[in-house]
Design a protein around this motif. Sequence first.
Motif, PDB file in Angstrom:
ATOM      1  N   SER A 409      40.481  48.163  44.856  1.00  0.00           N
ATOM      2  CA  SER A 409      39.331  47.291  44.582  1.00  0.00           C
ATOM      3  C   SER A 409      38.336  48.002  43.673  1.00  0.00           C
ATOM      4  O   SER A 409      37.159  48.151  43.998  1.00  0.00           O
ATOM      5  CB  SER A 409      38.662  46.871  45.896  1.00  0.00           C
ATOM      6  N   VAL A 410      38.807  48.422  42.519  1.00  0.00           N
ATOM      7  CA  VAL A 410      38.010  49.201  41.588  1.00  0.00           C
ATOM      8  C   VAL A 410      37.566  48.313  40.430  1.00  0.00           C
ATOM      9  O   VAL A 410      38.299  47.403  40.014  1.00  0.00           O
ATOM     10  CB  VAL A 410      38.825  50.408  41.069  1.00  0.00           C
ATOM     11  N   VAL A 411      36.359  48.545  39.926  1.00  0.00           N
ATOM     12  CA  VAL A 411      35.897  47.750  38.792  1.00  0.00           C
ATOM     13  C   VAL A 411      36.865  47.941  37.621  1.00  0.00           C
ATOM     14  O   VAL A 411      37.347  49.038  37.358  1.00  0.00           O
ATOM     15  CB  VAL A 411      34.460  48.130  38.369  1.00  0.00           C
ATOM     16  N   GLY A 412      37.169  46.851  36.959  1.00  0.00           N
ATOM     17  CA  GLY A 412      38.101  46.900  35.845  1.00  0.00           C
ATOM     18  C   GLY A 412      39.544  46.657  36.231  1.00  0.00           C
ATOM     19  O   GLY A 412      40.415  46.618  35.356  1.00  0.00           O
ATOM     20  N   ASN A 413      39.824  46.483  37.527  1.00  0.00           N
ATOM     21  CA  ASN A 413      41.197  46.188  37.946  1.00  0.00           C
ATOM     22  C   ASN A 413      41.480  44.716  37.684  1.00  0.00           C
ATOM     23  O   ASN A 413      41.152  43.845  38.492  1.00  0.00           O
ATOM     24  CB  ASN A 413      41.403  46.519  39.423  1.00  0.00           C
ATOM     25  N   GLY A 414      42.087  44.453  36.551  1.00  0.00           N
ATOM     26  CA  GLY A 414      42.389  43.076  36.189  1.00  0.00           C
ATOM     27  C   GLY A 414      43.523  42.477  36.981  1.00  0.00           C
ATOM     28  O   GLY A 414      43.822  41.291  36.830  1.00  0.00           O
ATOM     29  N   GLU A 415      44.164  43.298  37.832  1.00  0.00           N
ATOM     30  CA  GLU A 415      45.293  42.811  38.619  1.00  0.00           C
ATOM     31  C   GLU A 415      45.028  42.904  40.116  1.00  0.00           C
ATOM     32  O   GLU A 415      45.951  42.980  40.919  1.00  0.00           O
ATOM     33  CB  GLU A 415      46.550  43.607  38.245  1.00  0.00           C
ATOM     34  N   PHE A 416      43.743  42.896  40.494  1.00  0.00           N
ATOM     35  CA  PHE A 416      43.424  42.955  41.919  1.00  0.00           C
ATOM     36  C   PHE A 416      43.944  41.700  42.611  1.00  0.00           C
ATOM     37  O   PHE A 416      43.833  40.584  42.099  1.00  0.00           O
ATOM     38  CB  PHE A 416      41.918  43.070  42.135  1.00  0.00           C
ATOM     39  N   LYS A 417      44.501  41.898  43.792  1.00  0.00           N
ATOM     40  CA  LYS A 417      45.032  40.765  44.542  1.00  0.00           C
ATOM     41  C   LYS A 417      45.100  41.105  46.017  1.00  0.00           C
ATOM     42  O   LYS A 417      45.137  42.277  46.417  1.00  0.00           O
ATOM     43  CB  LYS A 417      46.419  40.380  44.032  1.00  0.00           C
ATOM     44  N   GLY A 419      47.119  39.512  49.654  1.00  0.00           N
ATOM     45  CA  GLY A 419      48.156  38.600  50.102  1.00  0.00           C
ATOM     46  C   GLY A 419      48.059  38.309  51.578  1.00  0.00           C
ATOM     47  O   GLY A 419      47.348  38.981  52.329  1.00  0.00           O
ATOM     48  N   VAL A 420      48.785  37.290  51.990  1.00  0.00           N
ATOM     49  CA  VAL A 420      48.918  36.961  53.401  1.00  0.00           C
ATOM     50  C   VAL A 420      50.401  36.788  53.697  1.00  0.00           C
ATOM     51  O   VAL A 420      51.172  36.306  52.867  1.00  0.00           O
ATOM     52  CB  VAL A 420      48.133  35.679  53.768  1.00  0.00           C
ATOM     53  N   LYS A 421      50.799  37.218  54.877  1.00  0.00           N
ATOM     54  CA  LYS A 421      52.166  37.036  55.357  1.00  0.00           C
ATOM     55  C   LYS A 421      52.096  36.626  56.821  1.00  0.00           C
ATOM     56  O   LYS A 421      51.058  36.764  57.477  1.00  0.00           O
ATOM     57  CB  LYS A 421      52.970  38.326  55.216  1.00  0.00           C
ATOM     58  N   GLY A 422      53.191  36.107  57.339  1.00  0.00           N
ATOM     59  CA  GLY A 422      53.241  35.772  58.759  1.00  0.00           C
ATOM     60  C   GLY A 422      52.706  34.401  59.111  1.00  0.00           C
ATOM     61  O   GLY A 422      52.524  34.091  60.293  1.00  0.00           O
ATOM     62  N   PHE A 460      35.778  29.158  49.594  1.00  0.00           N
ATOM     63  CA  PHE A 460      37.158  29.287  50.046  1.00  0.00           C
ATOM     64  C   PHE A 460      38.108  28.796  48.965  1.00  0.00           C
ATOM     65  O   PHE A 460      37.734  28.031  48.069  1.00  0.00           O
ATOM     66  CB  PHE A 460      37.384  28.524  51.357  1.00  0.00           C
ATOM     67  N   VAL A 461      39.339  29.282  49.054  1.00  0.00           N
ATOM     68  CA  VAL A 461      40.404  28.835  48.164  1.00  0.00           C
ATOM     69  C   VAL A 461      41.536  28.304  49.034  1.00  0.00           C
ATOM     70  O   VAL A 461      41.690  28.700  50.193  1.00  0.00           O
ATOM     71  CB  VAL A 461      40.913  29.974  47.260  1.00  0.00           C
ATOM     72  N   THR A 476      49.615  34.772  47.665  1.00  0.00           N
ATOM     73  CA  THR A 476      48.869  35.838  46.999  1.00  0.00           C
ATOM     74  C   THR A 476      47.653  35.247  46.309  1.00  0.00           C
ATOM     75  O   THR A 476      47.752  34.235  45.615  1.00  0.00           O
ATOM     76  CB  THR A 476      49.745  36.559  45.955  1.00  0.00           C
ATOM     77  N   PHE A 477      46.514  35.896  46.513  1.00  0.00           N
ATOM     78  CA  PHE A 477      45.266  35.500  45.863  1.00  0.00           C
ATOM     79  C   PHE A 477      44.935  36.540  44.804  1.00  0.00           C
ATOM     80  O   PHE A 477      44.741  37.717  45.109  1.00  0.00           O
ATOM     81  CB  PHE A 477      44.139  35.410  46.894  1.00  0.00           C
ATOM     82  N   HIS A 478      44.906  36.127  43.546  1.00  0.00           N
ATOM     83  CA  HIS A 478      44.594  37.018  42.433  1.00  0.00           C
ATOM     84  C   HIS A 478      43.120  36.881  42.067  1.00  0.00           C
ATOM     85  O   HIS A 478      42.600  35.763  41.947  1.00  0.00           O
ATOM     86  CB  HIS A 478      45.441  36.668  41.209  1.00  0.00           C
ATOM     87  N   ALA A 479      42.459  38.013  41.877  1.00  0.00           N
ATOM     88  CA  ALA A 479      41.041  37.991  41.508  1.00  0.00           C
ATOM     89  C   ALA A 479      40.736  39.221  40.660  1.00  0.00           C
ATOM     90  O   ALA A 479      40.461  40.306  41.191  1.00  0.00           O
ATOM     91  CB  ALA A 479      40.156  37.962  42.747  1.00  0.00           C
ATOM     92  N   ALA A 480      40.817  39.071  39.356  1.00  0.00           N
ATOM     93  CA  ALA A 480      40.516  40.189  38.466  1.00  0.00           C
ATOM     94  C   ALA A 480      39.077  40.648  38.671  1.00  0.00           C
ATOM     95  O   ALA A 480      38.151  39.830  38.748  1.00  0.00           O
ATOM     96  CB  ALA A 480      40.729  39.770  37.013  1.00  0.00           C
ATOM     97  N   ILE A 481      38.883  41.957  38.787  1.00  0.00           N
ATOM     98  CA  ILE A 481      37.542  42.515  38.968  1.00  0.00           C
ATOM     99  C   ILE A 481      37.022  42.954  37.600  1.00  0.00           C
ATOM    100  O   ILE A 481      37.615  43.829  36.965  1.00  0.00           O
ATOM    101  CB  ILE A 481      37.561  43.708  39.936  1.00  0.00           C
ATOM    102  N   PRO A 482      35.941  42.362  37.118  1.00  0.00           N
ATOM    103  CA  PRO A 482      35.421  42.739  35.796  1.00  0.00           C
ATOM    104  C   PRO A 482      35.046  44.217  35.736  1.00  0.00           C
ATOM    105  O   PRO A 482      34.698  44.833  36.751  1.00  0.00           O
ATOM    106  CB  PRO A 482      34.182  41.850  35.640  1.00  0.00           C
ATOM    107  N   ASN A 483      35.107  44.770  34.557  1.00  0.00           N
ATOM    108  CA  ASN A 483      34.732  46.172  34.356  1.00  0.00           C
ATOM    109  C   ASN A 483      33.215  46.268  34.208  1.00  0.00           C
ATOM    110  O   ASN A 483      32.679  46.570  33.144  1.00  0.00           O
ATOM    111  CB  ASN A 483      35.441  46.734  33.127  1.00  0.00           C
TER     112      ASN A 483
END
Length: 518
Positions: A409-417, A419-422, A460-461, A476-483
């Motif tokens: 969960s770092v700033v600039g991580n454009g591939e932050f995501k 997930g849920v299972k189960g 919510f999503v 999977t919930f994708h949420a790019a973190i801006p830099n």
Amino acid sequence: MNPVTADKAVLGKILFWDEQLSSDNTVACGTCHRPNSGGSDPRTGIHPGADGVFGGGDDRFGSPGIIGQDANGNYSPDATFGFEPQVTGRYAPSVLMGAFFPGALFWDGRAMAQFVDPETGVTSIPLGGSLESQAIEPPMAANEMAHANRDWSQVTAKLAIVEPLRLASNFPADVVGALQAANSSYPALFQAAYGDPTITAGRIAYAIATYERTLISDQAPIDAIRSGQAPNTVLTNQQQQGMQIFFGQGRCDLCHDGQLASTGEFINIGLRPWQEDLGRMGVTGNFNDRGEFKTPSLRNVGLRSRLMHNGQFTTMAQVIDFYDRGGDFGDGQDNRIVNLPLNNNEEQALAAFVSFAFDDPRVAAETGPFARPTLHSETTGGGPTGTTFGLSWGGTGGVTPEWIDVSPSVVGNGEFKLGVKGGLGGALAYLGISPSIAPLGTFIGGVPVNVDYTSPAFYFVTRTLSGTGAGQGHSTFHAAIPNDPALIGLTLNGQWLVQDPMALNGFSSSQGLQVTIY
């Protein structure tokens, strides 16, 4: 064809230790190849082997890679490992001294001397390019660093925009200097190394291979002895006895000879039945190569946590005992592997020599050419980046939805995501996100609620879970973190609710998850 230059070597070093080279920012080349582990992997993952059954007798000990992901980067259960990190089928060989295996690399030698550019199909190195051939495989391997169907255009586009080593820390001086000169830009680093900023797969391979060619371990006790220093000034009495056995009745030097402490041959030592792993035969198709694997260098073997191509042994004493009895499986076994036999004192002396004499103290201390950044996964233990809290509630079959939380969960991580299972496969799921948590003991209709849905910032999503049946639903919930440095310290809390007719009041729920951006 690929001359060593300082700029290219440091670029390769940065690429080698950058977890952003993987598709989900969790695995670097260096994750599985660390100097203080003898150039191999200090971690241990279990692979079920050819029978596909954990604990079935042919398990292997390999390197954990990424969690299975589809072509869109969504978490997708692997048939063997589910939503756990996938594990390679062989123990990671040492990356050190790779420059001295120009003909073929990997345990089975599939990284050939001829390097073919994966983007152009052109042979750019006709001979001696095994390091380049090796370097291009892990970033595309779905069980190591890549989501399904990853291609090099995705890798090069990503490197063009990310900050080099954004996730790492504790940079050695050469890396600090290169990053400062390039203003922390991969295009500028490629400009310094190649004369223009173009990023290509071939250039990535050339740079990583160049860095690996600098990892030469040649200051071990055995080197001092070969330089003329008296053995009794370097080795204990027991180790001196072990050296005599190594070059004598132990017959070790038949395969582990010379400065490299390896002949580089492919040999079936009779460790396991060849049917479990074809080894070299899987590359050549030659039945005479069945069960053969590359003879590894003994350089820094005393630093490795596991030994042999399948990671079967954890101590040198176990290895010596294996060779003393002449191996375990004879079909296809090399005729140099014979019953010795050695007595207990001789075995102990040999183990003491091998575990000490080939270890370079610079490698163990990670100094000189072996100095390197600290990986993000080392600071987090390779585990979740957030913290779970509160209660959960089971659904059909008593299965409870759980988080998949490994993305930094770092700033600039454009591939932050996340997930849920189960959950219940095919069901509708809701991910609630709030800056605050719900008061302890909050329930709605008997379902535990962990996030503050009354907050003005709550949102919510909605997702329809993939999978079929009880406990098989996932998303999977994708949420790019801006830099944006202003986001550092922002804390968010989430919880999954899954519609489930067999759950209390029609919903199963996960625990809460608190994630802080840094």
